[in-house]
Design a protein around this motif. Structure first.
Motif, PDB file in Angstrom:
ATOM      1  N   HIS B 134       0.837  -1.207   0.000  1.00  0.00           N
ATOM      2  CA  HIS B 134       0.000   0.000   0.000  1.00  0.00           C
ATOM      3  C   HIS B 134       0.870   1.255   0.000  1.00  0.00           C
ATOM      4  O   HIS B 134       0.529   2.263  -0.596  1.00  0.00           O
ATOM      5  N   LYS B 135       2.050   1.141   0.623  1.00  0.00           N
ATOM      6  CA  LYS B 135       2.940   2.310   0.617  1.00  0.00           C
ATOM      7  C   LYS B 135       3.464   2.592  -0.788  1.00  0.00           C
ATOM      8  O   LYS B 135       3.622   3.745  -1.192  1.00  0.00           O
ATOM      9  N   ILE B 136       3.732   1.509  -1.514  1.00  0.00           N
ATOM     10  CA  ILE B 136       4.258   1.679  -2.876  1.00  0.00           C
ATOM     11  C   ILE B 136       3.172   2.232  -3.813  1.00  0.00           C
ATOM     12  O   ILE B 136       3.411   3.166  -4.578  1.00  0.00           O
ATOM     13  N   VAL B 137       1.972   1.670  -3.719  1.00  0.00           N
ATOM     14  CA  VAL B 137       0.895   2.137  -4.601  1.00  0.00           C
ATOM     15  C   VAL B 137       0.549   3.588  -4.285  1.00  0.00           C
ATOM     16  O   VAL B 137       0.347   4.399  -5.193  1.00  0.00           O
ATOM     17  N   ASP B 138       0.517   3.927  -2.998  1.00  0.00           N
ATOM     18  CA  ASP B 138       0.181   5.302  -2.634  1.00  0.00           C
ATOM     19  C   ASP B 138       1.228   6.289  -3.152  1.00  0.00           C
ATOM     20  O   ASP B 138       0.921   7.412  -3.502  1.00  0.00           O
ATOM     21  N   ALA B 139       2.470   5.844  -3.199  1.00  0.00           N
ATOM     22  CA  ALA B 139       3.538   6.752  -3.619  1.00  0.00           C
ATOM     23  C   ALA B 139       3.682   6.817  -5.129  1.00  0.00           C
ATOM     24  O   ALA B 139       4.024   7.857  -5.686  1.00  0.00           O
ATOM     25  N   LEU B 211      -9.153  -0.589   7.132  1.00  0.00           N
ATOM     26  CA  LEU B 211      -9.870   0.681   7.334  1.00  0.00           C
ATOM     27  C   LEU B 211      -9.135   1.815   6.611  1.00  0.00           C
ATOM     28  O   LEU B 211      -9.749   2.633   5.924  1.00  0.00           O
ATOM     29  N   ARG B 212      -7.807   1.838   6.765  1.00  0.00           N
ATOM     30  CA  ARG B 212      -7.026   2.888   6.116  1.00  0.00           C
ATOM     31  C   ARG B 212      -7.233   2.842   4.603  1.00  0.00           C
ATOM     32  O   ARG B 212      -7.485   3.863   3.970  1.00  0.00           O
ATOM     33  N   LEU B 213      -7.117   1.647   4.046  1.00  0.00           N
ATOM     34  CA  LEU B 213      -7.238   1.513   2.591  1.00  0.00           C
ATOM     35  C   LEU B 213      -8.653   1.856   2.138  1.00  0.00           C
ATOM     36  O   LEU B 213      -8.853   2.483   1.093  1.00  0.00           O
ATOM     37  N   THR B 341      -0.466   3.363  13.643  1.00  0.00           N
ATOM     38  CA  THR B 341      -0.725   3.637  15.054  1.00  0.00           C
ATOM     39  C   THR B 341      -2.229   3.618  15.366  1.00  0.00           C
ATOM     40  O   THR B 341      -3.080   3.788  14.480  1.00  0.00           O
ATOM     41  N   TYR B 342      -2.470   3.457  16.643  1.00  0.00           N
ATOM     42  CA  TYR B 342      -3.863   3.562  17.104  1.00  0.00           C
ATOM     43  C   TYR B 342      -4.384   4.966  16.829  1.00  0.00           C
ATOM     44  O   TYR B 342      -5.526   5.143  16.395  1.00  0.00           O
ATOM     45  N   ALA B 343      -3.544   5.958  17.049  1.00  0.00           N
ATOM     46  CA  ALA B 343      -3.995   7.342  16.834  1.00  0.00           C
ATOM     47  C   ALA B 343      -4.446   7.537  15.391  1.00  0.00           C
ATOM     48  O   ALA B 343      -5.510   8.108  15.119  1.00  0.00           O
ATOM     49  N   GLN B 344      -3.638   7.062  14.456  1.00  0.00           N
ATOM     50  CA  GLN B 344      -4.012   7.200  13.040  1.00  0.00           C
ATOM     51  C   GLN B 344      -5.354   6.512  12.779  1.00  0.00           C
ATOM     52  O   GLN B 344      -6.227   7.041  12.087  1.00  0.00           O
ATOM     53  N   THR B 345      -5.514   5.328  13.382  1.00  0.00           N
ATOM     54  CA  THR B 345      -6.751   4.569  13.196  1.00  0.00           C
ATOM     55  C   THR B 345      -7.950   5.333  13.755  1.00  0.00           C
ATOM     56  O   THR B 345      -8.996   5.457  13.107  1.00  0.00           O
TER      57      THR B 345
END
Lengths: 1032, 492
Positions: B134-139, B211-213, B341-345
């Motif tokens: 996901h980091k690669i696709v996002d970038a 959830l992020r994705l 992180t939990y915070a990000q979530t």
């Protein structure tokens, strides 16, 4: 420079031995057909088998009894036999010029072969030539001397390695280096490290430890037909080195002493502008920490200017002392030599010391059994190996950048070594990458200790009149101990350096062993009919190579200034091992028809451990052969009378090569680092996709040649033409990184070379007291990359310079092109400029292209040898043409306003008009004042390679020696048999050269296929010295 | 002569009949390497390498992403501040991931498949695969995915570039199936250097990533986004700071063990805090300013949009570069690296509930997220623990605001993702927050190649145009030119 003190001592520390000669000696003089004495003619008593040679006046003494027969021979003359009937006579013998030339050369497996029987090209260079102007690497003396052999060296000073390419490169990824055989045993000549674009040191090569004084002759087997018997390892030709044994020159004991002292200074290639000073955009700098921008105002006429290069660089000194003892008896001969070399570089903290001991003996143990054994040991101690390239640890980079009015001595610091406190760097600018050259010079912790043992023996047993058996075996064992630092991307982190103050230490002990053993049975010449004779052998051999390295890497030194591995925050161990073997069987057959037509046929099969794996379906061995023919035209047909000799030769050969490294056929795993949080880490080893189907590549070569001698051998001409083709080269084809790997190996590469080699020698003057010999050689090699990989992709062969450039192989182009970004040009080829901030800026074309050829296709060598009475003068010129170089030094100088090109004819105030056109088609406006900085900051920036590519033709005065031989009359009555004093010089300047500011061969990676890249190495030196030779 | 002939014959026969390659197959087996490896050791390497690669982190995350989101600067490499071009920095993540983490995770899945493993370990491997990709696709957008890392396994040397949308759908599917495969404990033992064998946390990590994705594709696939968000929430996402996925680093013994920022901090001393984040923290009186910024120099942040020459022209001494450093107390090699992180979530959850009109739940998650993000720094150094009173006082001033939740959450997410610059960059592109101005609001730099706009992606390694030409040409024609302004699929 404590070496100085030694000079006087050692030069005159000649201990004297006298020699004993038996009584009953007879004497005589040997003259040529015109009555001139022949020095060096051989006289052998066929009864006692004793042999002597004539001195410089053609005189000889030999022991003989009545009725003994003396055989007198000399190259180019008919052999003469004389029966002794009167012991009291003084003989004067006149030799007749020979019809045939019975010159011999050392060829495959050390056999001496008659030159005229050779169907291929072999060039032999005698030891005298090799040691005339000694260099720390013996191959330097071969530079330019052998047509078709391209020798270049690194810009890395006295410890540098030498690259030798014979008849062009044949493999994309192989070393393309010839096989070196010393006294029958192959020696390792691995490159022990090279500098990358971000720095590194030249680790030297195996050959650099061979002592030039011990070399009797070097034979260069250029073509495949010559090398075919050596098999796959000889796909790039063979260099056969024969070391001196006692020889048959003189009975009894002989002593030879020599001293050579050479001083080296940097040459005057560096020519920066000296009229504009420190600053930016025409304004003087107020920042004391920016001494590298020469974009300031014009310096007033009284300003003191500094030659910082000559301040930093020293006079290098290399002193070689050697002593050799020879002993000849009826049964054989023995030679022992000891040589000491002490040298300091033009960066005098870079030192080299070498002691070599060499023992060679040949003994005829019985009529049938001859044993030759040789042991060579040498220890080399190197210190302060200078870092090359763009690296914070290199003294070479920033020294070129100080503005003209800055005295680099201002940066010595109170401790005089470029530090603030004795340990930490006194940084000259704000950039941690811009090193204080004094720091890099004085705080270099690198050292390398090398120990090498080379032993070889051969035992020949004559079974009967026709047949012999021979065993030849030996090994080469190198132990290299590196004390080094390491760092990111090749940057070497010297402790104390601002870039990485704590520094890293790296220590490694590497042992490389290789063994050779060959057994063969051969014939001693069998006359099948009266006209037809046969000679041949059949043999089997094995070659094994083993290397092992144990290292410790220590990160971050703790106690400042303490350079030991225990003094680091953490250490990691490294271990490497590799073993490979090649087994072979081979046969050689030679047919001789009336001594006029010669045919040689060879066959060899090699088996490779590196191509062996369980379940591998493709072969792990290869069979190849050669055939060559020599026809002595002058003996077969009537030729014009001026032609004293003519020979036509031709050959065809097939060799295989590139069997490569062990363990590369299967995917393996290994542990990474030392685990994390108590858990071991493991991963796939390496970034290459292994290919189990790999087979050796094939190289076919066809060669024809003509050898002529004219006007009583006063003029000789040797012409060769060859074509070779490599197919199925093992290519490291780049794969998309998305495959998880960066490359895979495939048998796909194809490359051809064709070339011409011409050697012309002439005796122009041949008088009693005066002679002049000239020689000219010319070689041209055209290579062509036929196939790179399945898609015809451009292959990167080596990294380039800092610009977007690399050395590549591109289909349809010669091998080793400089590939990079170029200027954007219009249809008429004019560089397109665009106004940016009001300044016309040359535009970059986004597509990379071929910018030049890193290897010069044409080379010439021209030598003159003038003798007058006891004086002789020798000069040698070397030239290379058709190549290009990409230069980091010139780029940096342009960017920093140091280059002369940044100062237009009328000064920066007047300005200049760049060549080219504006993007709207209008003329390029004048660039003046501070805009000149903007122009060059962009034009010379890293992303346009073309701006810094120069054609690289040159002719160099490569060697000079002025020799005085003490006359025999002076020496008579002393213990000295002969004495010579010579003034010698190396690399004494240029007749012309194209590239500014650097030596045209100041390559950074000369020991790799990455030719044509100048990456800010050591300035190349000019050497001059004195050489003394005594024979007792 | 006859004798001679016979001898020669015998000899020739002897030579030809020898077994010339005896022992060669054994000799060519590397005694220092193994042809197989325990999957646990591969997992441990995968986890560590996914968290910290010095080259990748320095080049692409710090020198590119961190400047683009205006959190850090580096005046030696100002290309992502003035929007000029330096290719090798931008290709770093792509270059490194495929030949390290992606290659390894593909190899792990291959080994597990061959072993017939369909349980917890396979589940963890699939979650990691989605995390890495996901980091690669996002970038980078479209990128080799289905055939990637199979140079050895399938002899696929030149994989095709897959459509980012297809990759996203597959990653979501992998996460769903991967989480489902996790049952009971794993056999990773102490090789589970992320969660120490706690498989419940692996499930939460998988769902939180889902959830992020899911939220990432909100603007381009609203329906799909909601469906996947619902799946993630019902599956169970992280619900306390203890669930945070992170890597604990140590100061050696090798560089691999160290936190990449810790290495960078020593090696690249010209890094500075960006003016944008410095001013933001200062304006909000945010207690994290004293944690993130070096308390020993209070110059302020380094402005954007200038190279050294520009700064010199303004009279700035670029040798000293008088701007505030990142606090050395959070720049040590033995400090942790957050993966997710939990915070990000919780911020993403807050955004989700706010968008659906459930502001009460949104506020709860917002408060938890800010609290967790504040407390997070105690993981770097216990001296950074903030009192509840301080946090509550901060929340009282920066309280949840249903009228402006997007900016509020976006800004807080940005600060909470300090050191996770790629994620901050992705969230900024999707939400538009924080409302970063090109060049930090300074005039457009003349060398910019983006028409004055903030770049939207990294670029592929240009070598692909030669090495993988067919596939590269195809992706350029489908996604757009290989420039920084071409947007990735979900960025609309």
């Amino acid at each position: 420079m404590k070496i100085y003190k030694h000079i006087i001592f050692t030069s005159f520390l000649f201990f004297v031995f006298s020699i004993s000669l038996n009584a009953q000696s007879i004497s005589g003089i040997i003259n040529d057909s015109e009555g001139l004495p022949l020095p060096g003619a051989t006289i052998q008593n066929l009864n006692t088998l004793d042999g002597v040679s004539t001195d410089f006046d053609g005189k000889f003494n030999i022991d003989a009894s009545l009725d003994d027969v003396l055989e007198i021979s000399f190259i180019g003359f008919e052999t003469f036999q004389l029966k002794i009937s009167n012991l009291s006579d003084d003989f004067t013998i006149q030799l007749e010029l020979g019809n045939e030339l019975d010159e011999v050369v050392v060829s495959s497996f050390g056999f001496e072969k008659k030159t005229k029987a050779l169907g291929y090209s072999v060039t032999q260079v005698e030891g005298d030539e090799m040691s005339r102007v000694k260099s720390t690497n013996p191959l330097q003396a071969l530079r330019g001397k052998v047509a078709g052999v391209n020798i270049s060296n690194n810009a890395s000073g006295i410890k540098g390695s030498t690259r030798v390419v014979i008849r062009g490169s044949s493999s994309f990824n192989g070393s393309n280096q010839p096989l070196y055989i010393i006294d029958g045993i192959s020696i390792q000549n691995e490159q022990l490290g090279t500098a990358g674009e971000w720095g590194g040191i030249d680790g030297g090569d195996g050959l650099s430890t061979i002592n030039p004084d011990d070399i009797k002759s070097i034979s260069v087997l250029k073509g495949g037909a010559a090398a075919a018997l050596y098999g796959s390892r000889a796909s790039n030709g063979v260099i056969l080195i024969t070391t001196k044994d006692g020889g048959l020159e003189r009975q009894g004991l002989g002593v030879e002493i020599s001293n050579q002292t050479i001083f080296t200074q940097i040459n005057d290639n560096f020519n920066p502008q000296m009229s504009y000073g420190n600053g930016l955009l025409g304004v003087a700098s107020t920042n004391s920490l920016d001494p590298f921008n020469s974009w300031g105002p014009k310096l007033s006429s009284g300003t003191k200017l500094y030659d910082n290069m000559n301040t930093l660089y020293d006079t290098g000194l290399a002193m070689t002392n050697s002593v050799a003892f020879t002993s000849n008896t009826e049964k054989g001969s023995t030679r022992v030599s000891f040589t000491n070399l002490e040298a300091s570089d033009v960066i005098d903290t870079s030192e080299l010391k070498r002691n070599s001991l060499n023992l060679t003996t040949v003994q005829n143990l019985s009529d049938k059994l001859t044993v030759k054994a040789s042991i060579k040991y040498n220890e080399t101690r190197e210190k302060g190996n200078v870092v090359m390239g763009t690296s914070p640890a290199s003294p070479n980079e920033t020294i070129r950048n100080f503005t003209p009015e800055i005295d680099v001595r201002d940066y010595l610091g109170e401790f005089g070594n470029g530090t603030t406190d004795g340990i930490n760097e006194l940084l000259p600018s704000t950039s941690i990458y811009s090193t204080n050259p004094w720091f890099a010079k004085n705080n270099n912790p690198i050292s390398v200790y090398r120990d090498r043992l080379l032993a070889s023996t051969s035992i020949q047993y004559n079974i009967n009149e026709y047949l012999y058996a021979k065993l030849q075996a030996g090994f080469d064992r190198n132990t290299n101990h590196f004390n080094n630092t390491t760092g990111q991307g090749g940057n070497l982190n010297f402790p104390g350096i601002s870039f990485f103050p704590k520094g890293d230490l790296y220590q490694q002990t590497q042992t490389i062993k290789q063994h050779d053993a060959d057994f063969f049975i051969g014939t001693n010449g069998i006359n099948i009919t009266n006209d037809f004779s046969f000679n041949g052998f059949i043999g089997t051999g094995t070659f094994a190579f083993e290397s092992e390295a144990v290292g410790v890497l220590g990160r971050n030194t703790v106690i400042p200034g303490l350079l030991t591995i225990q003094n680091t925050e953490n250490q990691a161990a490294l271990y490497q091992y590799g073993k490979k073997q090649i087994n072979s069987t081979y046969a050689n057959a030679e047919f001789d028809y009336q001594d006029k037509i010669f045919l040689t046929v060879t066959a060899r099969n090699d088996w490779f451990s590196t191509l062996s794996a369980v379940g591998k379906e493709t072969p792990n061995n290869d069979l190849y052969g050669s055939a060559s023919l020599s026809v002595i035209l002058s003996d077969l047909v009537e030729l014009p009378s001026f032609l004293s000799f003519a020979k036509l030769r031709g050959g065809f050969s097939q060799v295989a090569g590139g069997a490569g490294n062990p363990y590369s056929l299967s995917l393996t795993y290994g542990l990474i680092g030392q685990g994390h949080l108590g858990s071991p880490l493991g991963a796939i080893n390496g970034g290459n996709i292994p290919n189990v189907t790999i087979t050796p590549f094939q190289k076919d070569e066809t060669e024809i040649g003509l050898d002529m001698k004219m006007f009583n051998n006063k003029l000789s001409l040797d012409i060769a033409y060859y074509e070779n083709k490599t197919t199925g080269d093992i290519v490291n084809a780049a794969t998309s990184r998305a495959s998880g790997y960066t490359a895979t190996t495939i048998n796909l590469g194809e490359m051809t070379n064709q070339g011409v080699e011409i050697l012309l020698r002439g005796t122009v003057i041949d008088k009693e007291d005066l002679s002049l010999d000239l020689s000219l050689n010319y070689a041209n090699n055209q290579s062509n990359v036929v196939k790179t990989d399945e898609n015809g992709n451009l292959l990167q062969i080596a990294v380039g310079s800092l610009f977007n450039s690399f050395i590549g192989a591109k289909e349809g182009e010669p091998f080793g092109v400089i590939y990079g970004t170029s200027f954007l040009r219009d249809d008429q080829g004019r560089v397109i400029h665009k106004l940016i901030d009001g300044v016309p800026i040359a535009q970059q074309e986004n597509v990379s292209k071929v910018l030049g050829l890193g290897v010069a296709p044409t080379q010439i060598g021209f030598g003159g040898d003038l003798s007058y009475k006891n004086f002789s003068l020798y000069v040698f010129f070397e030239g290379k043409f058709g190549g290009s170089i990409i230069s980091d030094t010139n780029s940096r100088m342009k960017q920093l306003g140091r280059h002369q090109i940044t100062v237009p004819a009328g000064g920066r105030e007047v300005g200049f008009t760049p060549d080219g056109v504006m993007d709207d088609g209008s003329a390029v406006p004048l660039v003046a004042g501070s805009d000149i900085q903007k122009y060059w900051n962009t034009a010379a920036r890293f992303d346009i390679g073309e701006e810094n590519v120069y054609t690289n033709d040159f002719i160099r005065i490569s060697q000079l020696s002025l020799n005085y031989r003490f006359p025999q009359e002076v020496l008579q009555g002393t213990f000295i048999k002969s004495a010579n004093v010579a003034l010698v010089g190396n690399n004494l300047g240029f007749i012309f050269k194209d590239v500014p500011n650097i030596d045209p061969e100041a390559f950074n990676r000369a020991n790799t296929n990455g030719q044509g890249v100048e990456g800010i190495g050591m300035p190349i030196g000019e050497s001059l010295g004195l050489s003394i030779n005594l024979k007792l | 002569m006859k004798k001679l002939n016979i001898l020669l014959l015998i000899l020739s026969f002897a030579l030809v009949s020898c077994d010339y390659d005896k022992g060669f197959e054994e000799m060519n087996v590397d005694p220092t390497a193994s042809t197989s490896l325990d999957v646990n050791q591969k997992f441990a390497y995968l986890f560590l390498k996914s968290a910290s690669d010095e080259y990748e982190y320095t080049y692409t995350e710090v020198l590119c992403a961190a400047q683009l989101v205006q959190q850090l600067t580096h005046q030696t490499f100002p290309q992502s501040s003035i929007f000029s071009l330096r290719e090798d920095l931008l290709t770093g993540s792509w270059d490194v991931a495929y030949v390290s983490t992606i290659k390894t995770v593909v190899d792990i899945i291959d080994q597990l498949e061959k072993d017939g493993n369909t349980g917890t370990e396979m589940g963890i491997a699939r979650i990691m695969k989605a995390y890495i990709f996901h980091k690669i696709v996002d970038a980078y957008g479209d990128t080799p995915y289905f055939d990637a890392g199979k140079g050895y396994i399938d002899s696929n040397f030149r994989p095709a570039y897959d459509d980012a949308e297809l990759i996203y759908m597959d990653m979501l599917k992998e996460l769903e199936e991967g989480v489902a495969q996790i049952t009971g404990s794993s056999t990773l033992g102490n090789s589970d250097i992320i969660f120490g064998g706690d498989t419940t946390k692996w499930k939460k990590f998988g769902n939180s990533l889902m959830l992020r994705l899911a939220m990432r594709i909100k603007n381009v696939d609203a329906a799909g986004s909601s469906a996947w968000v619902a799946k993630a929430i019902s599956g169970g996402v992280m619900d306390s700071s203890a669930d945070t996925a992170m890597m604990v680093h140590t100061n050696g013994p090798t560089e691999l063990n160290k936190n990449a920022w810790g290495i960078h901090y020593v090696r690249y001393p010209r890094s500075r805090l960006g003016k944008t984040i410095y001013d933001w923290l200062q304006a909000k009186n945010d207690p994290r300013l004293n944690i993130i910024a070096d308390p020993s120099n209070t110059y302020g942040g380094n402005p954007y949009g200038f190279n050294d020459e520009d700064l010199s022209a303004q009279g700035i001494n670029v040798g000293d570069l008088p701007y505030t450093h990142v606090n050395p107390a959070i720049s040590r090699a033995d400090q942790p690296r957050m993966l997710l992180t939990y915070a990000q979530t919780a911020f993403v959850l807050a955004e989700h509930y706010a968008a659906s009109g459930d502001h009460a739940t949104a506020e709860t998650h917002y408060n938890s997220a800010v609290t967790s993000a504040m407390n997070q720094w105690a993981l770097w150094d216990s001296s950074f623990a903030l009192s509840s009173a301080d946090i509550n006082a901060y929340l009282a001033v920066n309280s949840y605001d249903s009228a402006n939740y997007n900016e509020l959450i976006g800004d807080q997410f940005w600060v909470a993702s300090f050191f996770d610059f790629f994620e901050a960059f992705a969230n900024f592109r999707r939400t538009g927050f924080p409302a970063l101005k090109p060049f930090g609001g300074n005039p457009a730099h003349p060398e910019n190649l983006t028409n004055g706009t903030i770049p939207r992606r990294m670029i592929y390694n240009p070598a692909e145009a030669n090495i993988n030409k067919e596939n590269f040409d195809a992706v350029i024609s489908s996604q757009g030119p290989n420039t920084r302004t071409t947007k990735v699929w979900w960025d609309n």
